[in-house]
Design a protein around this motif. Sequence first.
Motif, PDB file in Angstrom:
ATOM      1  N   ALA A   2       2.205   6.839  -6.684  1.00 24.24           N
ATOM      2  CA  ALA A   2       1.343   7.644  -7.119  1.00 24.24           C
ATOM      3  C   ALA A   2       1.320   9.263  -6.674  1.00 24.24           C
ATOM      4  O   ALA A   2       1.369   9.865  -8.428  1.00 24.24           O
ATOM      5  CB  ALA A   2      -0.616   7.162  -6.227  1.00 24.24           C
ATOM      6  N   ALA A   3       1.971   9.514  -6.014  1.00 17.98           N
ATOM      7  CA  ALA A   3       1.959  10.965  -5.802  1.00 17.98           C
ATOM      8  C   ALA A   3       3.340  11.394  -6.628  1.00 17.98           C
ATOM      9  O   ALA A   3       3.245  12.088  -7.241  1.00 17.98           O
ATOM     10  CB  ALA A   3       2.914  11.090  -3.921  1.00 17.98           C
ATOM     11  N   GLN A   4       4.488  10.044  -6.385  1.00 18.11           N
ATOM     12  CA  GLN A   4       5.319  10.457  -8.293  1.00 18.11           C
ATOM     13  C   GLN A   4       5.038  10.556  -8.961  1.00 18.11           C
ATOM     14  O   GLN A   4       4.992  11.981  -9.498  1.00 18.11           O
ATOM     15  CB  GLN A   4       6.415   9.496  -7.206  1.00 18.11           C
ATOM     16  CG  GLN A   4       7.483   9.590  -9.280  1.00 18.11           C
ATOM     17  CD  GLN A   4       8.195  10.629  -7.914  1.00 18.11           C
ATOM     18  OE1 GLN A   4       8.982  10.913  -6.782  1.00 18.11           O
ATOM     19  NE2 GLN A   4       8.530  12.063  -8.989  1.00 18.11           N
ATOM     20  N   ARG A  62      -7.741  -0.029  -2.770  1.00 13.47           N
ATOM     21  CA  ARG A  62      -7.681   1.631  -2.562  1.00 13.47           C
ATOM     22  C   ARG A  62      -8.321   2.533  -3.249  1.00 13.47           C
ATOM     23  O   ARG A  62      -8.573   3.096  -2.134  1.00 13.47           O
ATOM     24  CB  ARG A  62      -5.582   2.250  -3.042  1.00 13.47           C
ATOM     25  CG  ARG A  62      -4.956   1.369  -1.749  1.00 13.47           C
ATOM     26  CD  ARG A  62      -4.980   2.295  -0.289  1.00 13.47           C
ATOM     27  NE  ARG A  62      -4.920   3.043  -0.109  1.00 13.47           N
ATOM     28  CZ  ARG A  62      -3.109   4.220   0.057  1.00 13.47           C
ATOM     29  NH1 ARG A  62      -2.299   3.645  -0.134  1.00 13.47           N
ATOM     30  NH2 ARG A  62      -3.450   5.001   0.379  1.00 13.47           N
ATOM     31  N   VAL A  63      -8.462   1.959  -3.873  1.00 11.59           N
ATOM     32  CA  VAL A  63      -9.212   2.998  -4.601  1.00 11.59           C
ATOM     33  C   VAL A  63     -10.839   2.986  -3.899  1.00 11.59           C
ATOM     34  O   VAL A  63     -11.711   3.827  -4.198  1.00 11.59           O
ATOM     35  CB  VAL A  63      -9.068   3.051  -6.357  1.00 11.59           C
ATOM     36  CG1 VAL A  63     -10.984   4.033  -6.966  1.00 11.59           C
ATOM     37  CG2 VAL A  63      -8.097   3.396  -6.520  1.00 11.59           C
ATOM     38  N   ASP A  87       0.599  -1.049   0.406  1.00 17.34           N
ATOM     39  CA  ASP A  87      -0.065  -0.341   0.161  1.00 17.34           C
ATOM     40  C   ASP A  87       1.142   1.549  -0.413  1.00 17.34           C
ATOM     41  O   ASP A  87       0.400   1.922  -0.312  1.00 17.34           O
ATOM     42  CB  ASP A  87      -0.879  -0.002   1.379  1.00 17.34           C
ATOM     43  CG  ASP A  87      -2.518  -0.416   1.071  1.00 17.34           C
ATOM     44  OD1 ASP A  87      -2.368  -0.993  -0.081  1.00 17.34           O
ATOM     45  OD2 ASP A  87      -2.621  -1.189   2.262  1.00 17.34           O
ATOM     46  N   ARG A  88       2.431   1.178   0.640  1.00 16.10           N
ATOM     47  CA  ARG A  88       2.839   2.665   1.152  1.00 16.10           C
ATOM     48  C   ARG A  88       3.228   2.637   0.259  1.00 16.10           C
ATOM     49  O   ARG A  88       3.108   3.330  -0.867  1.00 16.10           O
ATOM     50  CB  ARG A  88       3.371   2.490   1.806  1.00 16.10           C
ATOM     51  CG  ARG A  88       3.058   2.532   3.336  1.00 16.10           C
ATOM     52  CD  ARG A  88       3.947   2.347   4.929  1.00 16.10           C
ATOM     53  NE  ARG A  88       3.048   2.665   5.989  1.00 16.10           N
ATOM     54  CZ  ARG A  88       3.328   3.508   6.542  1.00 16.10           C
ATOM     55  NH1 ARG A  88       4.729   5.040   6.897  1.00 16.10           N
ATOM     56  NH2 ARG A  88       2.486   3.518   7.337  1.00 16.10           N
ATOM     57  N   PRO A  98      -5.266  10.030  -7.169  1.00 14.40           N
ATOM     58  CA  PRO A  98      -3.859   9.914  -7.723  1.00 14.40           C
ATOM     59  C   PRO A  98      -3.972   8.455  -7.730  1.00 14.40           C
ATOM     60  O   PRO A  98      -3.155   8.109  -8.459  1.00 14.40           O
ATOM     61  CB  PRO A  98      -2.665   9.887  -6.205  1.00 14.40           C
ATOM     62  CG  PRO A  98      -4.053  11.522  -5.893  1.00 14.40           C
ATOM     63  CD  PRO A  98      -5.219  10.981  -5.854  1.00 14.40           C
ATOM     64  N   ILE A  99      -4.161   7.433  -7.312  1.00 10.88           N
ATOM     65  CA  ILE A  99      -4.230   6.441  -7.412  1.00 10.88           C
ATOM     66  C   ILE A  99      -4.573   5.501  -8.539  1.00 10.88           C
ATOM     67  O   ILE A  99      -4.575   4.468  -9.066  1.00 10.88           O
ATOM     68  CB  ILE A  99      -4.898   4.742  -5.816  1.00 10.88           C
ATOM     69  CG1 ILE A  99      -3.619   5.327  -4.589  1.00 10.88           C
ATOM     70  CG2 ILE A  99      -4.463   3.689  -6.428  1.00 10.88           C
ATOM     71  CD1 ILE A  99      -3.961   4.976  -3.453  1.00 10.88           C
ATOM     72  N   ALA A 100      -6.152   5.669  -8.903  1.00  9.00           N
ATOM     73  CA  ALA A 100      -6.469   5.478  -9.947  1.00  9.00           C
ATOM     74  C   ALA A 100      -5.778   6.567 -11.066  1.00  9.00           C
ATOM     75  O   ALA A 100      -5.865   5.558 -12.599  1.00  9.00           O
ATOM     76  CB  ALA A 100      -8.029   6.360  -9.988  1.00  9.00           C
ATOM     77  N   ARG A 101      -5.564   7.185 -10.874  1.00  6.38           N
ATOM     78  CA  ARG A 101      -4.480   7.821 -12.612  1.00  6.38           C
ATOM     79  C   ARG A 101      -3.515   6.456 -12.882  1.00  6.38           C
ATOM     80  O   ARG A 101      -3.292   6.142 -13.331  1.00  6.38           O
ATOM     81  CB  ARG A 101      -4.060   8.662 -11.903  1.00  6.38           C
ATOM     82  CG  ARG A 101      -3.478  10.050 -13.371  1.00  6.38           C
ATOM     83  CD  ARG A 101      -3.349  11.059 -13.135  1.00  6.38           C
ATOM     84  NE  ARG A 101      -4.118  11.786 -12.939  1.00  6.38           N
ATOM     85  CZ  ARG A 101      -4.469  12.618 -12.396  1.00  6.38           C
ATOM     86  NH1 ARG A 101      -4.044  12.464 -10.723  1.00  6.38           N
ATOM     87  NH2 ARG A 101      -5.782  12.783 -11.820  1.00  6.38           N
ATOM     88  N   LEU A 102      -2.752   6.349 -11.490  1.00  5.02           N
ATOM     89  CA  LEU A 102      -1.931   5.382 -11.237  1.00  5.02           C
ATOM     90  C   LEU A 102      -2.297   4.192 -11.896  1.00  5.02           C
ATOM     91  O   LEU A 102      -1.322   3.377 -12.793  1.00  5.02           O
ATOM     92  CB  LEU A 102      -0.837   5.390  -9.855  1.00  5.02           C
ATOM     93  CG  LEU A 102      -0.090   4.218  -9.944  1.00  5.02           C
ATOM     94  CD1 LEU A 102       1.395   4.569 -10.740  1.00  5.02           C
ATOM     95  CD2 LEU A 102       0.535   4.211  -8.592  1.00  5.02           C
ATOM     96  N   ILE A 103      -3.328   3.748 -11.407  1.00  6.90           N
ATOM     97  CA  ILE A 103      -3.792   1.970 -12.613  1.00  6.90           C
ATOM     98  C   ILE A 103      -3.443   2.231 -13.431  1.00  6.90           C
ATOM     99  O   ILE A 103      -3.067   1.337 -14.832  1.00  6.90           O
ATOM    100  CB  ILE A 103      -5.099   2.298 -11.949  1.00  6.90           C
ATOM    101  CG1 ILE A 103      -5.578   1.391 -10.670  1.00  6.90           C
ATOM    102  CG2 ILE A 103      -6.404   0.303 -12.175  1.00  6.90           C
ATOM    103  CD1 ILE A 103      -6.510   1.206  -9.429  1.00  6.90           C
ATOM    104  N   LYS A 104      -4.553   2.856 -13.984  1.00  6.87           N
ATOM    105  CA  LYS A 104      -4.420   3.841 -15.605  1.00  6.87           C
ATOM    106  C   LYS A 104      -2.941   3.703 -16.103  1.00  6.87           C
ATOM    107  O   LYS A 104      -2.281   3.214 -17.098  1.00  6.87           O
ATOM    108  CB  LYS A 104      -5.069   5.272 -16.185  1.00  6.87           C
ATOM    109  CG  LYS A 104      -5.218   4.955 -18.030  1.00  6.87           C
ATOM    110  CD  LYS A 104      -6.375   6.373 -18.058  1.00  6.87           C
ATOM    111  CE  LYS A 104      -6.200   6.495 -19.114  1.00  6.87           C
ATOM    112  NZ  LYS A 104      -5.449   5.826 -19.865  1.00  6.87           N
TER     113      LYS A 104
END
Length: 76
Positions: free
Chosen positions: A19-21, A56-57, A12-13, A65-71
């Motif tokens: 995602a933050a990066q 997480r989403v 998770d971390r 940010p995590i949804a964007r990371l998944i994409k």
Amino acid sequence: MIDDEMREQVLDRFIEALAAQAEVAEGRMLAPGAVAALADLARAEARLIFGAAGHRVHHDAETEPIARLIKLISDA
């Protein structure tokens, strides 16, 4: 020895950090090295990452940010 709960927390971390990066990167894209690292994931590895990110989403309030990371990972 690391138990399953600790593994989930670490994953998770790392997902949150990646995602933050990606959020602050120019063009909100993954770095070429990140894309290369994710390009050859085995099915089980991809399932683990997408499962944790999807969880997480589904359960967190701040999910963009995590949804964007998944994409981004899906497009890699």
